[in-house]
Design a protein around this motif. Structure first.
Motif, PDB file in Angstrom:
ATOM      1  N   TYR A  98     -12.291  66.612  69.280  1.00  0.00           N
ATOM      2  CA  TYR A  98     -13.840  66.664  68.699  1.00  0.00           C
ATOM      3  C   TYR A  98     -14.190  67.778  69.550  1.00  0.00           C
ATOM      4  N   PHE A  99     -15.345  68.329  69.856  1.00  0.00           N
ATOM      5  CA  PHE A  99     -16.228  69.146  71.006  1.00  0.00           C
ATOM      6  C   PHE A  99     -17.103  69.960  69.264  1.00  0.00           C
ATOM      7  N   TYR A 100     -19.167  69.958  70.351  1.00  0.00           N
ATOM      8  CA  TYR A 100     -19.623  70.529  69.941  1.00  0.00           C
ATOM      9  C   TYR A 100     -19.703  71.832  70.271  1.00  0.00           C
ATOM     10  N   TYR A 101     -19.917  72.859  69.496  1.00  0.00           N
ATOM     11  CA  TYR A 101     -19.839  74.337  69.594  1.00  0.00           C
ATOM     12  C   TYR A 101     -21.676  74.967  69.794  1.00  0.00           C
ATOM     13  N   GLU A 102     -21.938  75.418  70.711  1.00  0.00           N
ATOM     14  CA  GLU A 102     -23.251  76.497  70.453  1.00  0.00           C
ATOM     15  C   GLU A 102     -23.519  77.584  71.518  1.00  0.00           C
ATOM     16  N   ASN A 103     -23.108  78.162  70.781  1.00  0.00           N
ATOM     17  CA  ASN A 103     -24.002  79.674  71.322  1.00  0.00           C
ATOM     18  C   ASN A 103     -24.638  81.091  70.965  1.00  0.00           C
ATOM     19  N   ASN A 104     -25.581  80.183  70.047  1.00  0.00           N
ATOM     20  CA  ASN A 104     -26.545  81.482  69.455  1.00  0.00           C
ATOM     21  C   ASN A 104     -25.812  82.655  68.595  1.00  0.00           C
ATOM     22  N   ASP A 105     -24.792  82.057  68.026  1.00  0.00           N
ATOM     23  CA  ASP A 105     -24.856  82.766  66.807  1.00  0.00           C
ATOM     24  C   ASP A 105     -23.973  82.337  65.981  1.00  0.00           C
ATOM     25  N   GLY A 106     -25.379  81.461  65.434  1.00  0.00           N
ATOM     26  CA  GLY A 106     -24.764  80.665  63.857  1.00  0.00           C
ATOM     27  C   GLY A 106     -23.716  80.057  63.274  1.00  0.00           C
ATOM     28  N   PHE A 107     -22.762  79.668  64.526  1.00  0.00           N
ATOM     29  CA  PHE A 107     -21.297  78.851  64.403  1.00  0.00           C
ATOM     30  C   PHE A 107     -21.462  77.387  64.458  1.00  0.00           C
ATOM     31  N   GLU A 108     -22.806  77.182  65.178  1.00  0.00           N
ATOM     32  CA  GLU A 108     -22.963  75.845  66.390  1.00  0.00           C
ATOM     33  C   GLU A 108     -22.318  74.269  65.217  1.00  0.00           C
ATOM     34  N   TYR A 111     -16.471  70.609  66.315  1.00  0.00           N
ATOM     35  CA  TYR A 111     -15.225  71.417  65.899  1.00  0.00           C
ATOM     36  C   TYR A 111     -13.708  70.290  65.960  1.00  0.00           C
ATOM     37  N   ASN A 112     -13.023  70.420  65.583  1.00  0.00           N
ATOM     38  CA  ASN A 112     -11.860  69.724  65.621  1.00  0.00           C
ATOM     39  C   ASN A 112     -10.783  71.032  66.588  1.00  0.00           C
ATOM     40  N   LYS A 113     -10.522  70.994  67.911  1.00  0.00           N
ATOM     41  CA  LYS A 113      -9.742  71.483  68.504  1.00  0.00           C
ATOM     42  C   LYS A 113      -8.202  72.044  67.818  1.00  0.00           C
ATOM     43  N   LYS A 114      -7.971  71.195  67.009  1.00  0.00           N
ATOM     44  CA  LYS A 114      -6.389  71.126  67.213  1.00  0.00           C
ATOM     45  C   LYS A 114      -6.519  72.546  66.018  1.00  0.00           C
ATOM     46  N   ASN A 115      -6.996  72.484  65.252  1.00  0.00           N
ATOM     47  CA  ASN A 115      -6.712  73.909  63.603  1.00  0.00           C
ATOM     48  C   ASN A 115      -8.451  74.409  63.728  1.00  0.00           C
ATOM     49  N   GLY A 116      -9.418  74.527  64.827  1.00  0.00           N
ATOM     50  CA  GLY A 116     -10.508  75.005  64.701  1.00  0.00           C
ATOM     51  C   GLY A 116     -11.612  74.915  63.396  1.00  0.00           C
ATOM     52  N   ALA A 117     -11.165  73.500  62.723  1.00  0.00           N
ATOM     53  CA  ALA A 117     -11.839  73.125  61.125  1.00  0.00           C
ATOM     54  C   ALA A 117     -12.994  73.030  62.139  1.00  0.00           C
ATOM     55  N   LYS A 118     -14.292  72.979  61.157  1.00  0.00           N
ATOM     56  CA  LYS A 118     -15.792  72.684  61.344  1.00  0.00           C
ATOM     57  C   LYS A 118     -15.881  71.391  60.685  1.00  0.00           C
ATOM     58  N   VAL A 119     -15.958  70.618  61.733  1.00  0.00           N
ATOM     59  CA  VAL A 119     -16.386  69.028  61.572  1.00  0.00           C
ATOM     60  C   VAL A 119     -17.258  68.141  60.354  1.00  0.00           C
ATOM     61  N   ASN A 120     -18.629  68.339  61.144  1.00  0.00           N
ATOM     62  CA  ASN A 120     -19.678  68.268  61.098  1.00  0.00           C
ATOM     63  C   ASN A 120     -19.458  65.940  60.442  1.00  0.00           C
TER      64      ASN A 120
END
Length: 280
Positions: A98-108, A111-120
């Motif tokens: 799991y990693f936390y993504y944020e880049n001011n694009d509304g998708f923060e 996420y699970n790196k293995k499948n790209g799914a959002k996993v909050n």
């Protein structure tokens, strides 16, 4: 949500809630029939509570305190790994990173790196083991707010009839525990070693308190020796001397339990609550 038994024969057991109505609760029994047996017992007066599961985002809200990834396809921040306790064998692979993504694009979010799914809302089960990978050279302290367990602790131990089996576990209680206090040697599933120099029974692997680098080696490999002589007790393969009272299980610290191959079965281990929460 999950149901936690606080008294009775199932004290410390947890079961995921799968449905509910105004006057009923349905739980996943995990393949056993203990709950159904309790329901059929007209004299049973066991108490329970219903509690929300921790999730990635309640455990680590909005990635606060983490090195955040600003590259979704090639995460460059901190990572949390979770082992897959459903697999057979040794050195089990991780089921997610799991990693936390944020880049001011509304998708923060997480996420699970293995499948790209959002996993909050990914559930983190009680007493599960997480691995935190710090991608910087600086030390990091993670503060997690919890509560003091008021019940005994239960852990499911699994043994294969073909190969040794690893089980990754987190310490349940907010105080240091010794090997004797954990009481694993009293479990009917536990295999003791009759050979002092080449232990053939179950092993407990503990990680260092302040590890450096990736995939650190264990700081202790413990086994219980019993061959009917005066040397019965806990020992460390990596250090001489009796280790019965060494406080190896610490709050928030995980370990893994390696079961020696024998008859295939799954049993619960009970750790007696090591304090009286109502004494003060």
């Amino acid at each position: 949500y999950y149901l936690l038994f606080t008294t009775g024969t199932l004290e410390g057991r947890t079961f995921d809630v799968t449905a509910n109505s105004a006057n009923s609760i349905t739980v996943d029994q995990g393949g056993d029939t203990d709950v159904q047996t309790l329901i059929n017992d007209a004299a049973a007066t066991d108490n329970f509570t219903i509690r929300p599961h921790w999730t990635l985002n309640t455990l680590f809200p909005d990635g606060a305190g983490f090195n955040i990834s600003n590259d979704f396809d090639n995460p460059n921040g901190d990572v949390i790994f979770e082992r897959d306790n459903t697999l057979n064998g040794l050195n089990l692979s991780v089921k997610a990173d799991y990693f936390y993504y944020e880049n001011n694009d509304g998708f923060e979010g997480w996420y699970n790196k293995k499948n790209g799914a959002k996993v909050n809302d990914e559930i983190i089960k009680p007493a599960s083991m997480l691995i935190y990978r710090n991608t910087t050279t600086a030390s990091v302290v993670k503060n997690v707010v919890g509560d003091v367990p008021l019940t005994d602790g239960k852990s499911i131990l699994i043994r294969s009839n073909v190969i040794d089996q690893d089980r990754y576990i987190g310490s349940l209680f907010p105080i240091d525990l010794s090997l004797v206090q954990m009481g694993l040697e009293n479990s009917t599933l536990f295999t003791k070693s009759a050979d002092f120099d080449n232990p053939e029974g179950d092993l407990i692997f503990v990680y260092p308190d302040n590890p450096t680098g990736f995939n650190p080696a264990p700081s202790g490999i413990y086994y219980y020796y019993d061959n009917g002589d005066s040397f019965t007790g806990w020992y460390d393969k990596q250090s001489p001397g009796l280790k019965n009272d060494v406080k190896v299980f610490k709050p928030g610290k995980a370990f893994f339990y390696r079961k020696a191959a024998n008859l295939e079965e799954s049993k619960l281990h009970n750790t007696v609550r090591p304090y009286d929460p109502f004494a003060q």
